[in-house]
Design a protein around this motif. Structure first.
Motif, PDB file in Angstrom:
ATOM      1  N   LEU A   1      76.372  12.560   2.449  1.00 46.94           N
ATOM      2  CA  LEU A   1      77.534  13.176   3.086  1.00 46.94           C
ATOM      3  C   LEU A   1      77.372  14.685   3.204  1.00 46.94           C
ATOM      4  O   LEU A   1      77.788  15.294   4.181  1.00 46.94           O
ATOM      5  CB  LEU A   1      78.806  12.866   2.288  1.00 46.94           C
ATOM      6  CG  LEU A   1      79.210  11.395   2.171  1.00 46.94           C
ATOM      7  CD1 LEU A   1      80.451  11.272   1.296  1.00 46.94           C
ATOM      8  CD2 LEU A   1      79.455  10.791   3.542  1.00 46.94           C
ATOM      9  N   SER A   2      76.789  15.291   2.176  1.00 44.61           N
ATOM     10  CA  SER A   2      76.611  16.743   2.156  1.00 44.61           C
ATOM     11  C   SER A   2      75.371  17.070   1.346  1.00 44.61           C
ATOM     12  O   SER A   2      75.126  16.453   0.306  1.00 44.61           O
ATOM     13  CB  SER A   2      77.840  17.427   1.548  1.00 44.61           C
ATOM     14  OG  SER A   2      77.620  18.804   1.378  1.00 44.61           O
TER      15      SER A   2
ATOM     16  N   TRP B   1      76.012  15.253  -2.138  1.00 41.26           N
ATOM     17  CA  TRP B   1      77.084  14.263  -2.268  1.00 41.26           C
ATOM     18  C   TRP B   1      76.749  13.080  -1.372  1.00 41.26           C
ATOM     19  O   TRP B   1      76.369  13.257  -0.207  1.00 41.26           O
ATOM     20  CB  TRP B   1      78.426  14.864  -1.863  1.00 41.26           C
ATOM     21  CG  TRP B   1      78.975  15.833  -2.858  1.00 41.26           C
ATOM     22  CD1 TRP B   1      78.284  16.482  -3.839  1.00 41.26           C
ATOM     23  CD2 TRP B   1      80.332  16.273  -2.965  1.00 41.26           C
ATOM     24  NE1 TRP B   1      79.108  17.299  -4.552  1.00 41.26           N
ATOM     25  CE2 TRP B   1      80.372  17.198  -4.041  1.00 41.26           C
ATOM     26  CE3 TRP B   1      81.492  15.983  -2.269  1.00 41.26           C
ATOM     27  CZ2 TRP B   1      81.558  17.832  -4.429  1.00 41.26           C
ATOM     28  CZ3 TRP B   1      82.667  16.616  -2.653  1.00 41.26           C
ATOM     29  CH2 TRP B   1      82.696  17.521  -3.718  1.00 41.26           C
ATOM     30  N   CYS B   2      76.896  11.892  -1.905  1.00 42.14           N
ATOM     31  CA  CYS B   2      76.533  10.684  -1.164  1.00 42.14           C
ATOM     32  C   CYS B   2      77.679   9.688  -1.172  1.00 42.14           C
ATOM     33  O   CYS B   2      78.565   9.736  -2.031  1.00 42.14           O
ATOM     34  CB  CYS B   2      75.290  10.033  -1.780  1.00 42.14           C
ATOM     35  SG  CYS B   2      73.809  11.067  -1.749  1.00 42.14           S
ATOM     36  N   GLU B   3      77.620   8.785  -0.226  1.00 37.78           N
ATOM     37  CA  GLU B   3      78.546   7.663  -0.163  1.00 37.78           C
ATOM     38  C   GLU B   3      77.759   6.385  -0.433  1.00 37.78           C
ATOM     39  O   GLU B   3      76.683   6.192   0.127  1.00 37.78           O
ATOM     40  CB  GLU B   3      79.196   7.589   1.205  1.00 37.78           C
ATOM     41  CG  GLU B   3      80.125   6.396   1.379  1.00 37.78           C
ATOM     42  CD  GLU B   3      80.586   6.235   2.816  1.00 37.78           C
ATOM     43  OE1 GLU B   3      81.771   6.447   3.065  1.00 37.78           O
ATOM     44  OE2 GLU B   3      79.742   5.913   3.678  1.00 37.78           O
TER      45      GLU B   3
ATOM     46  N   ARG C   1      74.382   6.747   1.670  1.00 38.12           N
ATOM     47  CA  ARG C   1      74.303   7.680   2.787  1.00 38.12           C
ATOM     48  C   ARG C   1      74.677   9.080   2.326  1.00 38.12           C
ATOM     49  O   ARG C   1      75.625   9.265   1.556  1.00 38.12           O
ATOM     50  CB  ARG C   1      75.266   7.228   3.891  1.00 38.12           C
ATOM     51  CG  ARG C   1      75.221   8.053   5.150  1.00 38.12           C
ATOM     52  CD  ARG C   1      76.013   7.351   6.256  1.00 38.12           C
ATOM     53  NE  ARG C   1      77.420   7.208   5.897  1.00 38.12           N
ATOM     54  CZ  ARG C   1      78.360   8.113   6.192  1.00 38.12           C
ATOM     55  NH1 ARG C   1      78.024   9.220   6.817  1.00 38.12           N
ATOM     56  NH2 ARG C   1      79.623   7.897   5.856  1.00 38.12           N
TER      57      ARG C   1
ATOM     58  N   SER D   1      69.770   7.862   4.765  1.00 39.73           N
ATOM     59  CA  SER D   1      70.383   6.745   4.048  1.00 39.73           C
ATOM     60  C   SER D   1      69.314   5.914   3.363  1.00 39.73           C
ATOM     61  O   SER D   1      68.145   5.940   3.725  1.00 39.73           O
ATOM     62  CB  SER D   1      71.203   5.867   5.012  1.00 39.73           C
ATOM     63  OG  SER D   1      70.354   5.224   5.936  1.00 39.73           O
TER      64      SER D   1
ATOM     65  N   ARG E   1      78.183   2.368  -0.145  1.00 38.98           N
ATOM     66  CA  ARG E   1      79.049   1.356   0.468  1.00 38.98           C
ATOM     67  C   ARG E   1      78.510  -0.031   0.159  1.00 38.98           C
ATOM     68  O   ARG E   1      77.355  -0.348   0.465  1.00 38.98           O
ATOM     69  CB  ARG E   1      79.124   1.571   1.976  1.00 38.98           C
ATOM     70  CG  ARG E   1      80.211   0.753   2.671  1.00 38.98           C
ATOM     71  CD  ARG E   1      80.267   1.086   4.141  1.00 38.98           C
ATOM     72  NE  ARG E   1      80.720   2.434   4.397  1.00 38.98           N
ATOM     73  CZ  ARG E   1      82.006   2.782   4.473  1.00 38.98           C
ATOM     74  NH1 ARG E   1      82.946   1.870   4.306  1.00 38.98           N
ATOM     75  NH2 ARG E   1      82.343   4.030   4.733  1.00 38.98           N
TER      76      ARG E   1
ATOM     77  N   GLU F   1      81.980   7.487  -3.955  1.00 39.59           N
ATOM     78  CA  GLU F   1      81.167   8.678  -3.758  1.00 39.59           C
ATOM     79  C   GLU F   1      80.384   8.964  -5.034  1.00 39.59           C
ATOM     80  O   GLU F   1      80.815   8.618  -6.140  1.00 39.59           O
ATOM     81  CB  GLU F   1      82.033   9.877  -3.377  1.00 39.59           C
ATOM     82  CG  GLU F   1      82.634   9.753  -1.986  1.00 39.59           C
ATOM     83  CD  GLU F   1      83.384  11.009  -1.560  1.00 39.59           C
ATOM     84  OE1 GLU F   1      83.430  11.976  -2.363  1.00 39.59           O
ATOM     85  OE2 GLU F   1      83.907  11.041  -0.438  1.00 39.59           O
TER      86      GLU F   1
ATOM     87  N   ARG G   1      83.718   1.165  -1.352  1.00 46.29           N
ATOM     88  CA  ARG G   1      83.085   2.458  -1.136  1.00 46.29           C
ATOM     89  C   ARG G   1      83.365   3.386  -2.302  1.00 46.29           C
ATOM     90  O   ARG G   1      84.494   3.470  -2.776  1.00 46.29           O
ATOM     91  CB  ARG G   1      83.623   3.069   0.165  1.00 46.29           C
ATOM     92  CG  ARG G   1      83.197   4.493   0.459  1.00 46.29           C
ATOM     93  CD  ARG G   1      83.945   5.058   1.649  1.00 46.29           C
ATOM     94  NE  ARG G   1      83.681   6.477   1.853  1.00 46.29           N
ATOM     95  CZ  ARG G   1      84.280   7.456   1.195  1.00 46.29           C
ATOM     96  NH1 ARG G   1      85.196   7.164   0.280  1.00 46.29           N
ATOM     97  NH2 ARG G   1      83.975   8.720   1.454  1.00 46.29           N
TER      98      ARG G   1
END
Length: 440
Positions: A89-90, A46-48, A87, A23, A50, A58, A56
């Motif tokens: 995600l994948s 892929w990220c988030e 953060r 992150s 926030r 993506e 939020r």
């Protein structure tokens, strides 16, 4: 001297002193590009993101520079500001696949758009696919019946061929694509509606496909108002789904409308991360993307299944030398050109034989069939080249035997090329009609 990077690193450490390695913190928004620091992620991750207020979104990693990574959001970054937590995600994009996709309409992330429950996926693979060894591919040796008389008779296509449908706007491209969708004899139809008007999605499904056509189809829709990252992902997902069914030994028809909008999406991404613009503002990554995408279609390993791909290509301003048209012609196995002049004369489908070609046609037809098709094309071309002289009466009958024959057969040739959009003409009927016409 002021060291911006040191200040940013210190701020990140203050805001998130205990953050995990996966992150980081958002530090800047430049146009469509989000910039984050303190995070390690590869291209395609892929990220988030926030925000401080709980919002939020993506995003995908599309580039990096030193310790800064560049992200492109999937939606509008409302509520996202400096210090937002990023953060992973994948680590890479993937496609969820399965037979449950048949009859469904989904978006670039595999989420349903048809109001039904999410499909039950049974397989998962990389979104970018795995390139086939060209020596393992089977030959294109079977005719594909598309139900359009002009194409079946004069521009015969094969199963596993990649073809461009090239035209300006408003020339009947969507109508011809609908005819091909409705009449082509294929096991599975995969349709990528990318970057076009949103209203066309429902109209295409209800009016063109219908319940029977949709039952053996998968529709991936990413209209013009969605993020360029999602538009690009839709193109990759369309190919991944087609590859999944091809590897089952099925003959797949892949329709992508349009390749030009895929190029536009990559242009938006490339320019946002600082790529230099070249011809018509397209960055170099566009000219690398399109051939890679096209090469994913074709005949499978040792003839096991096939993907026949038809890509619509928009010739902006009717410019046949548009850079996207050029790269498409160089990468594809043929093209069908549409003419605004024919469309204005209510000649539908407005297929212009001059400039249209199927590069595998000679391998699919007998010598006599090929000779008939070439003879028709020559007479049609001769008439078009001399039409001004003929119409003003400057051409004298008897001056040229072939032109005389072209004038005599003009109406019959026009009748052969025209077709009602709701009526299909199979390959055998098209061949018979062509033989009767050329023996007159």
């Amino acid at each position: 001297m002021f060291d911006f990077e040191s200040v940013v690193d210190q701020a990140i450490g203050t805001l998130h002193p205990q953050r995990p390695v996966s992150s980081g913190t958002l530090v800047r928004l430049v146009g469509l590009r989000l910039e984050a620091r303190g995070i390690t992620a590869p291209i395609g991750a892929w990220c988030e993101v926030r925000g401080q207020n709980g919002s939020r979104i993506e995003a995908e990693v599309v580039g990096f520079s030193d310790k800064t990574i560049y992200l492109m959001p999937f939606s509008e970054p409302d509520g996202i500001g400096p210090g937002a937590l990023v953060r992973v995600l994948s680590q890479s994009g993937h496609a969820q696949l399965g037979d449950a996709l048949l009859g469904r309409v989904i978006d670039a992330q595999g989420e349903p758009l048809d109001g039904k429950p999410k499909p039950s996926y049974s397989a998962k693979q990389g979104l970018l696919g795995s390139p086939l060894n060209p020596m393992d591919r089977g030959p294109i040796d079977r005719i594909l019946d598309v139900g359009v008389k002009a194409i079946n008779g004069l521009l015969t296509l094969g199963r596993g061929q990649r073809v461009g449908l090239i035209s300006g706007s408003g020339v009947g491209k969507s109508m011809l694509l609908g005819m091909i969708t409705r009449f082509t004899k294929a096991d599975i139809v995969v349709i990528g509606l990318i970057g076009e008007r949103g209203r066309e999605v429902q109209a295409f499904i209800q009016e063109t496909l219908g319940p029977e056509g949709l039952a053996k189809s998968v529709v991936i829709a990413a209209p013009a108002n969605v993020s360029p990252v999602l538009r690009l992902k839709s193109a990759h997902l369309s190919h991944a789904i087609a590859e999944y069914f091809r590897d089952q030994g099925k003959d797949v028809l892949l329709l992508v409308d349009s390749l030009t909008r895929v190029a536009h999406a990559q242009r938006e991404i490339g320019l946002a991360i600082g790529e230099p613009p070249t011809a018509k503002g397209y960055p170099p990554s566009v000219f690398a993307l399109l051939p890679n995408l096209i090469e994913r279609a074709g005949v499978g390993r040792h003839g096991h299944g096939s993907i026949t791909a038809i890509y619509t290509v928009l010739a902006e301003g009717d410019d046949a030398n548009d850079p996207i048209v050029d790269i498409a012609r160089a990468s594809l196995d043929g093209q069908v050109m549409l003419s605004r002049k024919l469309a204005d004369a209510a000649h539908y489908p407005a297929i212009e034989l001059n400039g249209s070609i199927s590069r595998v046609m000679q391998d699919l037809l007998s010598p006599s069939e090929l000779k008939m098709a070439n003879r028709f094309r020559r007479l049609w071309s001769l008439y078009q080249q001399n039409v001004d002289l003929i119409q003003v009466g400057a051409y004298q009958i008897g001056s040229n035997t072939e032109i005389d024959q072209a004038i005599e057969m003009r109406e019959a040739m026009e009748t052969f090329l025209c077709q009602d959009r709701l009526s299909g003409v199979d390959e055998a009927k098209a061949r018979t009609d062509l033989r009767v016409l050329m023996e007159l």
